[in-house]
Design a protein around this motif. Sequence first.
Motif, PDB file in Angstrom:
ATOM      1  N   ARG A  27       0.883  -1.280  -0.001  1.00  0.00           N
ATOM      2  CA  ARG A  27       0.040  -0.040   0.167  1.00  0.00           C
ATOM      3  C   ARG A  27       0.695   1.283   0.136  1.00  0.00           C
ATOM      4  N   TRP A  28       1.786   1.365   0.915  1.00  0.00           N
ATOM      5  CA  TRP A  28       2.790   2.230   0.805  1.00  0.00           C
ATOM      6  C   TRP A  28       3.250   2.688  -0.647  1.00  0.00           C
ATOM      7  N   GLU A  29       3.872   1.437  -1.093  1.00  0.00           N
ATOM      8  CA  GLU A  29       4.550   1.517  -2.529  1.00  0.00           C
ATOM      9  C   GLU A  29       3.648   2.110  -3.543  1.00  0.00           C
ATOM     10  N   ARG A  30       2.308   1.895  -3.640  1.00  0.00           N
ATOM     11  CA  ARG A  30       1.386   2.260  -4.487  1.00  0.00           C
ATOM     12  C   ARG A  30       0.841   3.832  -4.012  1.00  0.00           C
ATOM     13  N   LEU A  31       0.903   4.211  -2.776  1.00  0.00           N
ATOM     14  CA  LEU A  31       0.794   5.559  -2.426  1.00  0.00           C
ATOM     15  C   LEU A  31       1.809   6.499  -2.901  1.00  0.00           C
ATOM     16  N   LEU A  32       3.122   5.976  -2.834  1.00  0.00           N
ATOM     17  CA  LEU A  32       4.297   6.624  -2.945  1.00  0.00           C
ATOM     18  C   LEU A  32       4.882   6.532  -4.418  1.00  0.00           C
ATOM     19  N   GLY A  55      12.234  10.727  -2.180  1.00  0.00           N
ATOM     20  CA  GLY A  55      12.266  11.592  -0.931  1.00  0.00           C
ATOM     21  C   GLY A  55      11.779  10.853   0.290  1.00  0.00           C
ATOM     22  N   MET A  56      11.541  11.247   1.371  1.00  0.00           N
ATOM     23  CA  MET A  56      10.902  10.406   2.506  1.00  0.00           C
ATOM     24  C   MET A  56      10.104  11.047   3.084  1.00  0.00           C
ATOM     25  N   VAL A  57       9.007  10.222   3.953  1.00  0.00           N
ATOM     26  CA  VAL A  57       7.948  10.669   4.518  1.00  0.00           C
ATOM     27  C   VAL A  57       8.450  10.299   6.217  1.00  0.00           C
ATOM     28  N   SER A  58       8.332  11.394   6.989  1.00  0.00           N
ATOM     29  CA  SER A  58       8.766  11.069   8.356  1.00  0.00           C
ATOM     30  C   SER A  58       7.683  11.486   9.286  1.00  0.00           C
ATOM     31  N   MET A  59       7.184  10.537  10.208  1.00  0.00           N
ATOM     32  CA  MET A  59       6.134  10.810  11.196  1.00  0.00           C
ATOM     33  C   MET A  59       6.712  10.626  12.536  1.00  0.00           C
ATOM     34  N   GLN A  60       6.537  11.534  13.477  1.00  0.00           N
ATOM     35  CA  GLN A  60       7.314  11.653  14.907  1.00  0.00           C
ATOM     36  C   GLN A  60       5.963  12.046  15.963  1.00  0.00           C
ATOM     37  N   PHE A  61       6.421  11.368  17.074  1.00  0.00           N
ATOM     38  CA  PHE A  61       5.633  11.728  18.225  1.00  0.00           C
ATOM     39  C   PHE A  61       5.744  13.102  18.852  1.00  0.00           C
ATOM     40  N   LEU A  62       5.152  13.646  19.272  1.00  0.00           N
ATOM     41  CA  LEU A  62       5.395  15.123  19.792  1.00  0.00           C
ATOM     42  C   LEU A  62       5.906  14.857  21.249  1.00  0.00           C
TER      43      LEU A  62
END
Length: 79
Positions: A27-32, A55-62
């Motif tokens: 799913r990530w590969e289809r989206l990106l 590029g890169m997608v980064s998700m981090q906790f506050l």
Amino acid sequence: MPGGAALGYVQPETAAQILCQLLDKDRWERLLDGRIGRRALSPPYAGCQIATEQGMVSMQFLQRDDPFEPTTTIAGRPQ
């Protein structure tokens, strides 16, 4: 999977793994639009990085200093 609020009750390392697995690799590969690599980040920057050739997608906790404080009671018990 429980709601996102549940991530606040697990260890940061566990929450980072959950973030990286929100979507399966296909799913990530289809989206990106291309091949991806996933990497869970360790504290103090717990989160997930999804990298592609473009590029890169980064998700981090506050970072939060204040502890979780329940604001609701049911039968006199905090919820």
